[in-house]
Design an enzyme around this catalytic site. Sequence first.
Site, mmCIF file in Angstrom:
data_model
loop_
_atom_site.group_PDB
_atom_site.id
_atom_site.type_symbol
_atom_site.label_atom_id
_atom_site.label_comp_id
_atom_site.label_asym_id
_atom_site.label_seq_id
_atom_site.Cartn_x
_atom_site.Cartn_y
_atom_site.Cartn_z
ATOM 1 N N ARG A 89 0.824 -1.211 0.000
ATOM 2 C CA ARG A 89 0.000 0.000 0.000
ATOM 3 C C ARG A 89 0.860 1.264 0.000
ATOM 4 O O ARG A 89 0.312 2.365 -0.020
ATOM 5 C CB ARG A 89 -0.865 0.002 1.253
ATOM 6 C CG ARG A 89 -2.359 -0.097 1.013
ATOM 7 C CD ARG A 89 -2.995 -0.183 2.388
ATOM 8 N NE ARG A 89 -4.403 0.050 2.416
ATOM 9 C CZ ARG A 89 -5.322 -0.926 2.387
ATOM 10 N NH1 ARG A 89 -4.967 -2.179 2.259
ATOM 11 N NH2 ARG A 89 -6.596 -0.623 2.500
ATOM 12 N N ARG A 128 -21.609 -2.523 1.976
ATOM 13 C CA ARG A 128 -20.891 -3.571 2.704
ATOM 14 C C ARG A 128 -20.975 -3.316 4.219
ATOM 15 O O ARG A 128 -21.066 -4.247 4.999
ATOM 16 C CB ARG A 128 -19.426 -3.589 2.248
ATOM 17 C CG ARG A 128 -18.581 -4.650 2.930
ATOM 18 C CD ARG A 128 -17.200 -4.762 2.317
ATOM 19 N NE ARG A 128 -16.353 -3.621 2.606
ATOM 20 C CZ ARG A 128 -15.131 -3.439 2.098
ATOM 21 N NH1 ARG A 128 -14.634 -4.315 1.262
ATOM 22 N NH2 ARG A 128 -14.427 -2.380 2.413
#
Length: 190
Positions: A89, A128
């Site tokens: 990341r 979600r």
Amino acid sequence: MLNIVLFGPPGAGKGTQSEKLIKHYGLTHLSTGDLFRKHLGEGSDLGNLAKQYMNEGRLVPDEVVIKMVEQKIADTEGSKGFIFDGFPRTTAQAKALDSMLEKHDLAISGMIALEVEEDVLRARIKERGKTSGRADDQDDQKISTRIKVYLDETLPVADFYRNQGKYQSVNGVGTIEEIFASITEVIDSY
Ligand code: ADP
């Protein structure tokens, strides 16, 4: 060995596609987000350390993430390869991953980036959040932080792989099966 970095912003569908890819190719799923959530659930030192960062949508410090991934790779024997999901990341993590793999005589086969526009991402994450139980999925401010962190700190990782000639992108909007077909087309061309 197939070692694939599945890349994209939060909500791009990396987890969903990873599940299908590990079954299809017999690979090992290495999701740093899942590993942190597991540690969090177990109340381990690592989980407690990661907790605050995750709750705020900020990145866990590189050295912590890198150590955890190194351990996971060392613990995994006889794998046909890895799907890296949510890692690397940062560019520092990408460099560390290259040297880790080198030590085992391995390398990244390619990065596949899922492209999804921001309004779709936000809608997917909120949806979600209704079932994931994840605090970071349920709060607009936290979602904004995660998208900003992605743009500022994670997007440069795409250039890292582009410079190695290992970057390809696919459309991350469509049915799960359509997106899966686009990804396997890339992988089968390696
Ligand atoms: P999403 O991709 O939906 O944002 P993840 O499950 O990949 O979710 O990650 C959740 C959180 O875990 C991140 O917001 C961050 O705090 C932490 N995290 C996961 N992977 C990394 C990583 N490679 N480096 C730093 N922090 C990470």
